[in-house]
Design a protein around this motif. Structure first.
Motif, PDB file in Angstrom:
ATOM      1  N   SER A 253       0.815  -1.221   0.000  1.00  0.00           N
ATOM      2  CA  SER A 253       0.000   0.000   0.000  1.00  0.00           C
ATOM      3  C   SER A 253       0.841   1.261   0.000  1.00  0.00           C
ATOM      4  CB  SER A 253      -0.921   0.007   1.220  1.00  0.00           C
ATOM      5  OG  SER A 253      -0.161  -0.007   2.417  1.00  0.00           O
ATOM      6  N   ASP A 256       0.077   5.396   0.559  1.00  0.00           N
ATOM      7  CA  ASP A 256      -1.384   5.426   0.691  1.00  0.00           C
ATOM      8  C   ASP A 256      -1.829   4.702   1.958  1.00  0.00           C
ATOM      9  OD1 ASP A 256      -1.711   6.883  -1.616  1.00  0.00           O
ATOM     10  OD2 ASP A 256      -2.152   5.132  -2.874  1.00  0.00           O
ATOM     11  N   GLY A 257      -1.054   3.704   2.379  1.00  0.00           N
ATOM     12  CA  GLY A 257      -1.407   2.959   3.585  1.00  0.00           C
ATOM     13  C   GLY A 257      -1.402   3.825   4.827  1.00  0.00           C
ATOM     14  N   HIS A 265      -6.798  -1.750   6.505  1.00  0.00           N
ATOM     15  CA  HIS A 265      -5.512  -2.139   5.936  1.00  0.00           C
ATOM     16  C   HIS A 265      -5.133  -3.591   6.204  1.00  0.00           C
ATOM     17  CE1 HIS A 265      -1.079  -2.062   5.335  1.00  0.00           C
ATOM     18  NE2 HIS A 265      -1.354  -1.124   4.444  1.00  0.00           N
ATOM     19  N   ASP A 267      -4.672  -7.402   6.156  1.00  0.00           N
ATOM     20  CA  ASP A 267      -4.912  -8.454   5.166  1.00  0.00           C
ATOM     21  C   ASP A 267      -5.423  -9.704   5.888  1.00  0.00           C
ATOM     22  OD1 ASP A 267      -3.981  -6.955   2.931  1.00  0.00           O
ATOM     23  OD2 ASP A 267      -1.910  -7.375   3.504  1.00  0.00           O
ATOM     24  N   THR A 280      -6.961  -9.394   0.791  1.00  0.00           N
ATOM     25  CA  THR A 280      -6.326  -8.223   0.190  1.00  0.00           C
ATOM     26  C   THR A 280      -4.811  -8.402   0.256  1.00  0.00           C
ATOM     27  OG1 THR A 280      -6.460  -7.114   2.331  1.00  0.00           O
ATOM     28  CG2 THR A 280      -8.219  -6.657   0.743  1.00  0.00           C
ATOM     29  N   PHE A 282      -2.479  -5.540   0.880  1.00  0.00           N
ATOM     30  CA  PHE A 282      -1.870  -4.259   1.227  1.00  0.00           C
ATOM     31  C   PHE A 282      -0.439  -4.449   1.732  1.00  0.00           C
ATOM     32  CE2 PHE A 282      -6.461  -3.139   1.939  1.00  0.00           C
ATOM     33  CZ  PHE A 282      -6.559  -2.281   0.849  1.00  0.00           C
TER      34      PHE A 282
END
Length: 365
Positions: A253, A256-257, A265, A267, A280, A282
Motif C-alpha cells: 500500500s 497510501d497505507g 488495511h 490483510d 487483500t 496491502f
C-alpha cells in the motif's frame, strides 16, 4: 572506491566507466547447472540499450555481452561468471565543455570533493551506463529463478502526472507482450500513447521528466527475508535506491497505507485447500520482512534526468559563477529503459534471498 558489490550468497561486482573500454560484472555464487541462455541475456540487454527509440538517448551501443567464464556446454559451473560489454560509441568531446564545471543535480561536485578526481566524460562510474552490467547479471538471476517458477514483471505506470490504471495482473506473459508493443513500456496501450506524446513534447522543449515503474513478483515461496536488518522489503528498497535517478520506493500500500485505518488495511487470512492466502494484499506480499506467498508488489520513482538541453547557472571548480549548456545524447525520460534495470535488481535480491532460504530454513524444499 568501495560499494561496487551487491548481495551475499548470490553476489555481483560491477566494473567499468561510461567512456572506458568496457563495462562488466562478476557473478559469484550462481549455483551450478543453471541453463545460461545467452540469447535471453542479450534480449534483456537490448531492452536497456541506448538508441532503441526516438524517446531515448541516441548513443549507438549494441551492448553485446561476452561471457568469459563460469559456463560450460550452456550451463553454469558454480564458479564465478564474468561478463563484459564493450563500449562502442563514446564521444568524449561532447563533455569537454564541462570538464571544470559542475552540472546541476549530477555527481560531479560530490565526486570531485570526495575523491579529488572525477571522470567528466559522461560521469564515469556514476553514469547510468553501469546499469547494463546489472542487467546482464539480473538476466542470469532470472534464469536461476525460472527453475523455481518465479516470475518478475515491471512496467511504466506513470510519467509526470500521467498515471496508468491498475492492471489485471493474472497473466504476466500477456502483460509482457503488451508492454513490448510500445516504446514507453507501459502495459496499458492507451496510457502508453499519452505518455509518448508527452515525452516527445518535453524533449522538443529541451527538458526532461520523471516517472514511476510498478513491479510484480509472482510465485515467491513463503519464508524469504531475514529479520531484523535484512528484511526482504529493505533489501528491495536498497536495490532500487541504488539505481541512478531513483528517488522513491514503496511496497504494498506504500504511502497510501498511511491514510488508512487498521481495520481497512489488515490483510485477512483465508485457507483454500492446502493454500493459505490473504483476501487483500496491502502488505505487498511481505509481512515482518518475510515473504508470505502473495504477489510481491512495489513501485519505484525516478526523478527527471539531470541533463537538460538548456543553459543553466552553475559554478566551476574554482567556485566561480558560470553558465553550462546541455549537450550530448541523453534520455528525456529514463523510465522506458529503466524497466529492465528494476527487474534485474529485483531478480538479484530474490535470487540472493532464495539461496539464504535454502541454506537456513528448516522448511526449504
Amino acid at each position: 572506491m568501495a560499494g561496487n558489490s551487491f548481495g551475499d550468497l548470490f553476489r555481483i561486482s560491477t566494473f567499468g566507466e561510461s567512456h572506458g573500454k568496457a563495462i562488466g560484472v562478476i557473478i559469484d555464487g550462481c549455483p551450478s547447472l543453471v541453463d545460461i541462455d545467452e540469447e535471453f541475456i542479450q534480449s534483456e540487454l537490448d531492452k536497456r540499450r541506448p538508441g532503441q527509440s526516438k524517446i531515448t538517448t541516441q548513443r549507438k551501443e549494441s551492448d553485446t555481452a561476452q561471457i568469459l567464464s563460469g559456463t560450460f556446454e550452456g550451463k553454469s559451473t558454480g564458479t564465478p561468471i564474468a561478463i563484459i560489454i564493450p563500449n562502442e560509441d563514446q564521444r568524449s568531446k561532447d563533455y569537454s565543455h564541462i570538464q571544470d564545471k559542475f552540472r546541476p543535480s549530477h555527481a560531479d561536485y560530490t565526486y570531485q570533493v570526495k575523491y579529488g578526481i572525477r571522470d567528466y566524460r559522461g560521469g564515469g562510474r556514476s553514469s547510468a551506463r553501469e546499469t547494463a552490467a546489472r542487467v546482464a547479471a539480473g538476466a542470469v538471476a532470472k534464469l536461476f529463478l525460472k527453475k523455481h517458477g518465479i516470475e518478475i514483471f515491471a512496467h511504466v505506470s506513470g510519467v509526470g502526472t500521467i498515471e496508468a490504471p491498475n492492471l489485471d495482473a493474472k497473466d504476466l506473459a500477456a502483460l509482457l507482450e503488451t508492454r513490448e508493443q510500445n516504446i514507453v513500456r507501459c502495459a496499458d496501450p492507451a496510457t502508453a500513447a499519452e505518455m509518448e506524446t508527452f515525452i516527445n513534447q518535453v524533449r522538443k522543449n529541451g527538458d526532461t521528466v520523471g516517472g514511476r515503474i510498478s513491479t510484480i513478483i509472482r510465485h515467491v515461496p513463503v519464508g524469504l527475508g531475514e529479520p531484523v536488518f535484512d528484511k526482504l522489503h529493505a533489501d528491495l528498497a536498497k536495490a532500487m535506491m541504488s539505481i541512478n535517478a531513483v528517488h522513491g520506493f514503496e511496497y504494498g500500500s506504500g504511502f497510501d497505507g498511511s491514510t488508512m485505518l487498521g481495520s481497512e488495511h489488515n490483510d485477512i487470512f483465508v485457507k483454500d485447500g492446502d493454500k493459505i492466502s490473504t483476501i487483500t494484499n496491502f502488505s505487498g506480499g511481505i509481512q515482518g520482512g518475510i515473504s508470505n506467498g502473495m504477489d510481491i508488489t512495489f513501485k519505484t520513482a525516478f526523478k527527471p534526468v539531470a541533463t537538460i538541453m538548456r543553459d543553466q547557472d552553475t559554478i566551476n571548480e574554482e567556485g566561480q559563477e558560470t553558465t553550462i549548456s546541455g549537450k550530448g545524447r541523453h534520455d528525456p525520460c529514463v523510465v522506458p529503459r529503466a524497466v529492465i534495470i528494476v527487474e534485474a535488481m529485483a531478480a538479484l535480491v530474490i535470487a540472493d534471498h532464495l539461496l539464504k532460504y535454502k541454506a537456513y530454513s528448516t522448511h526449504a524444499h
